[in-house]
Design a protein around this motif. Structure first.
Motif: not given
Ligand SMILES: C[S@@+](CC[C@H](N)C(=O)[O-])C[C@H]1O[C@@H](n2cnc3c(N)ncnc32)[C@H](O)[C@@H]1O
Length: 294
Positions: A5-14, A31-33, A50-54, A68-72, A90-92, A275-278
């Protein structure tokens, strides 16, 4: 095939790192389209918006590995370091609560180095220990792989059910210079306006790519608009400077040459996502340290 599973997947570094290995990403969530559009464009999988908070445990498919790479921002020196009191944690917390039900054999988390010693780090360690995981903390930066970029990040790797982790030796890489990542052609939008240049230049990290020891610092999602500690700028002709392009940033982060942002995204959006990726090489390094996962 190992299911991940790739959580907070962004552009998919994993997904980039997994592609060359025996690992199949079965579901990705963000959650980012704009991120999800980029993910589908490159990895052939539609990430779930999907908002991972809930999100509930039953919405997560079974998998051998969670990445997972939650917001830093809650742990970053640039943020207010509110840790678990920051709503962005919250999502973490929600996902850590679902570990007991899913118990993947491998749990991997990426974050800024300020995560270490935070209340979120304590929560992760407590949860993982109680579930019988063996935990490892690894710090890696693209510079460790000979890449002219300094972006140290923390990785927490937890293993269970016979899977083990050992740090592998970092292969000696031929020295790559920044010039190798810099394109001759770039959109004019990347050039910094003269008035901004005059105002901010003294506080910026500006490089001449031709210098053999030139390196890029950590890019952030604010790089497209901000001048304070958001990334490196390149000196171009006529005494002007420009930002790195999104394609240059993802190349520095180890994405393959075939990776591409969807045309319809704005330059701003691409820079934010890049700028957000890994760092892909760091993920590959950690995956290569796992044994008995098959
Ligand atoms: C640090 S970036 C991770 C980037 C990703 N690992 C990549 O390979 O590009 C955090 C990502 O978490 C997403 N995000 C932040 N809070 C979220 C939430 N509550 N539910 C779902 N996605 C969330 C953001 O949209 C962002 O893409």
């Amino acid at each position: 095939m190992i299911k991940a599973l790739e959580l907070f997947s962004g552009i998919g570094a994993f997904a980039e790192a997994a592609r060359k290995r025996n690992i199949n990403v079965v579901a990705a969530f963000d959650q980012d389209s704009r991120a999800n559009l980029t993910y589908a464009h490159n990895h052939g999988l539609q990430a779930t918006a999907r908002n991972l908070d809930t999100i509930t445990a039953s919405e997560l498919p079974p998998a051998d590995l969670w990445w997972m790479s939650p917001p830093c921002q809650p742990y970053s020196v640039r943020g207010h370091q509110k840790g678990l009191n920051d709503p962005r944690s919250r999502s973490f917390v929600n996902l850590m609560g679902h570990l007991k039900e899913h118990k993947p054999r491998v749990f991997m988390l990426e974050n800024v180095c300020g995560f270490m010693g935070s209340d979120a780090h304590a929560l992760a360690m407590k949860t993982l220990r109680e579930l019988g995981y063996e935990n490892h903390i690894i710090e890696r930066s693209p510079a460790d792989f000979g890449v002219p970029m300094r972006r140290p990040r923390l990785y927490l790797v937890a293993t269970a059910d016979g899977v083990t982790y050992t740090n592998s030796k970092t292969a000696a890489t031929p020295s790559i210079v920044l010039k190798d990542f810099v394109d001759e052609s770039y959109p004019d939008e990347l050039i910094v306006a003269q008035r901004d240049f005059e105002k901010y230049a003294p506080s910026l990290h500006i490089v001449r790519p031709g210098d053999v020891d030139a390196y890029a610092t950590c890019f952030t999602s604010g790089y497209w608009k901000s001048y304070r500690a958001s990334g490196t700028f390149i000196e171009v002709d006529n005494g002007k400077i420009r930002r790195f392009s999104p394609d240059e940033i993802v190349a520095l982060m180890g994405f393959s040459a075939t990776f591409a942002f969807p045309e319809q995204l704005t330059l701003q959006a691409k820079l934010q996502l890049a700028g957000n990726t890994v760092d892909v090489r760091s993920i590959e390094y950690i995956l290569d340290g796992l044994s008995n996962l098959n």
